[in-house]
Design an enzyme around this catalytic site. Structure first.
Site, PDB file in Angstrom:
ATOM      1  N   ARG A  21      18.215  81.905 -17.119  1.00 42.59           N
ATOM      2  CA  ARG A  21      19.340  82.357 -16.728  1.00 42.59           C
ATOM      3  C   ARG A  21      21.055  82.006 -16.832  1.00 42.59           C
ATOM      4  O   ARG A  21      21.223  80.855 -16.000  1.00 42.59           O
ATOM      5  CB  ARG A  21      19.549  83.588 -16.214  1.00 42.59           C
ATOM      6  CG  ARG A  21      18.571  84.899 -15.971  1.00 42.59           C
ATOM      7  CD  ARG A  21      18.894  85.417 -16.949  1.00 42.59           C
ATOM      8  NE  ARG A  21      18.065  86.640 -16.482  1.00 42.59           N
ATOM      9  CZ  ARG A  21      17.122  86.883 -17.733  1.00 42.59           C
ATOM     10  NH1 ARG A  21      16.975  85.855 -18.792  1.00 42.59           N
ATOM     11  NH2 ARG A  21      15.985  88.249 -17.006  1.00 42.59           N
ATOM     12  N   GLU A  45      26.312  87.974 -21.651  1.00 41.11           N
ATOM     13  CA  GLU A  45      25.385  88.371 -23.046  1.00 41.11           C
ATOM     14  C   GLU A  45      25.924  88.842 -23.952  1.00 41.11           C
ATOM     15  O   GLU A  45      26.151  90.409 -22.976  1.00 41.11           O
ATOM     16  CB  GLU A  45      23.931  88.037 -22.437  1.00 41.11           C
ATOM     17  CG  GLU A  45      22.982  86.725 -22.929  1.00 41.11           C
ATOM     18  CD  GLU A  45      21.535  87.113 -22.342  1.00 41.11           C
ATOM     19  OE1 GLU A  45      20.990  87.849 -22.589  1.00 41.11           O
ATOM     20  OE2 GLU A  45      21.165  85.983 -21.840  1.00 41.11           O
ATOM     21  N   HIS A  88      18.499  84.845 -27.020  1.00 41.51           N
ATOM     22  CA  HIS A  88      17.778  85.686 -26.082  1.00 41.51           C
ATOM     23  C   HIS A  88      16.435  86.034 -26.667  1.00 41.51           C
ATOM     24  O   HIS A  88      15.889  87.113 -26.306  1.00 41.51           O
ATOM     25  CB  HIS A  88      18.191  86.262 -25.086  1.00 41.51           C
ATOM     26  CG  HIS A  88      17.751  86.230 -23.793  1.00 41.51           C
ATOM     27  ND1 HIS A  88      18.669  86.840 -22.637  1.00 41.51           N
ATOM     28  CD2 HIS A  88      16.755  86.201 -23.327  1.00 41.51           C
ATOM     29  CE1 HIS A  88      17.837  87.299 -21.559  1.00 41.51           C
ATOM     30  NE2 HIS A  88      16.913  86.797 -21.519  1.00 41.51           N
TER      31      HIS A  88
HETATM   32  C1  DGY Z   1      13.520  88.577 -18.908  1.00 42.99           C
HETATM   33  O1  DGY Z   1      12.203  89.089 -18.564  1.00 42.99           O
HETATM   34  O2  DGY Z   1      13.374  88.215 -17.841  1.00 42.99           O
HETATM   35  C2  DGY Z   1      13.774  87.372 -20.382  1.00 42.99           C
HETATM   36  O3  DGY Z   1      14.565  86.691 -20.347  1.00 42.99           O
HETATM   37  C3  DGY Z   1      13.339  88.783 -21.253  1.00 42.99           C
HETATM   38  O4  DGY Z   1      13.338  88.076 -22.200  1.00 42.99           O
END
Ligand code: DGY
Length: 317
Positions: A236, A265, A283
């Site tokens: 993240r 984002e 992503h």
């Molecule tokens: C998640 O599931 O947290 C991923 O980042 C989605 O792509």
């Protein structure tokens, strides 16, 4: 039949499954709902199948209709949801662990390879044409014998470690606790982040975003990296202080970055765009047909389990 809101489009087979089980309200144009719209659309709903693009902060959660009893997040990460606020309102929150481990680890490894081997510059050159092979064209960093520091050795971190080991990398990690020997696969454990940073020729950020991990990769911790290290993030954006990382790139303290996730984002810090040594993706961690199907099906099953039993094994609050 329980009524649910599905905030973003799912792959067709998953929407068909949702239709069979629930009275489902779909977002046919796949628009991003504002806070107001999301609250409005939830009227009369028993549950919300949300995505990481939905900001379910305390303010939003407190205005959801009384009827909403579950938020089933279509992601393993749930940093977009205020768990405490949901708990106070008696709303269960669930996620989709396990099913996206392999796909996300693949992207984690792609970030390492792309950043170390200057993939962005290579793609640009190949597309421009007119390049002539030479012994010193786009010399990158070889992975063999390089130390990989994994921050967060959960399922995704362990899978990245396994692949990276097969590429000849030497694995170090920092986690809240030391893993069993079987899970460690010969990796070296560091009980604090600073020690991990000092041995990370390549850093792979794999830990969840939480109050404890926000901006963990900052000016001070970046300074501990060996000179010319590579920083990658498949977890993240909130875990990295962008200004500090961009500054480290500018000073060549950091050789390259490989990023799939960003703060705020899709508006990533424009500082990254200026750097040829930034290998950046939008992503894509879980973006394969198999994985997105499995994730959506699990998010649907989580709701179904919750409605049938009042509980769910993937409940996170
Ligand atoms: C998640 O599931 O947290 C991923 O980042 C989605 O792509």
């Amino acid at each position: 039949m329980k009524k649910i809101l599905i905030t973003r489009r799912l792959l067709r087979s998953c929407e068909d499954k949702a239709k069979e089980l629930f009275d489902a309200n779909f977002n046919l144009n796949d628009e991003l709902y504002s806070q107001k719209k999301l609250i409005e659309m939830s009227t009369g709903c028993d549950g919300i199948l949300s995505a990481l693009t939905d900001k379910l902060d305390a303010e939003t959660i407190n205005q959801l209709p009384e009827s909403v009893k579950i938020i089933s997040n279509f992601a393993v990460g749930f940093g977009n949801i205020d768990l405490e606020a949901a708990k106070k309102r008696g709303i269960a929150v669930t996620n989709t662990p396990d099913v996206l481990t392999d796909a996300t680890a693949e992207i984690g490894v792609l970030l390492i390879l792309g950043a170390c081997r200057r993939a962005s510059e290579g793609i640009e050159k190949a597309r421009e044409g007119g390049w002539v092979w030479s012994a010193d064209m786009l010399i990158g960093k070889q992975l063999t014998g390089t130390r990989l520091g994994i921050l967060g050795m959960g399922r995704i971190g362990q899978k990245i470690a396994k692949i990276a080991k097969s590429l000849g990398m030497i694995i170090h990690y920092h986690n809240r606790s030391k893993l069993s020997e079987e899970k460690e696969q010969g990796a070296t454990y560091h009980d604090n982040l600073n020690d991990l940073m000092k041995v990370s020729d390549v850093l792979s950020v794999c830990c969840p975003a939480s109050k404890e991990t926000i901006n963990l990769i900052n000016k001070d911790t970046l300074e501990l990296l060996p000179k010319g290290a590579v920083v990658t993030n498949v977890a993240r954006g909130d875990i990295i202080e962008d200004e500090a990382l961009i500054d480290a790139l500018e000073r060549r303290k950091v050789y390259a970055v490989g990023l799939d996730v960003y703060k705020n984002e899709p508006n990533l810090n424009p500082g990254y765009l200026k750097h040829k040594s930034a290998f950046i993706l939008p992503h894509l961690g879980s973006a394969t047909k198999e994985t997105r199907t499995a994730m959506a099906n699990l998010a649907i099953d989580n709701m179904d389990e919750f409605f049938k039993t009042g509980d769910c094994k993937n409940k996170v609050n």
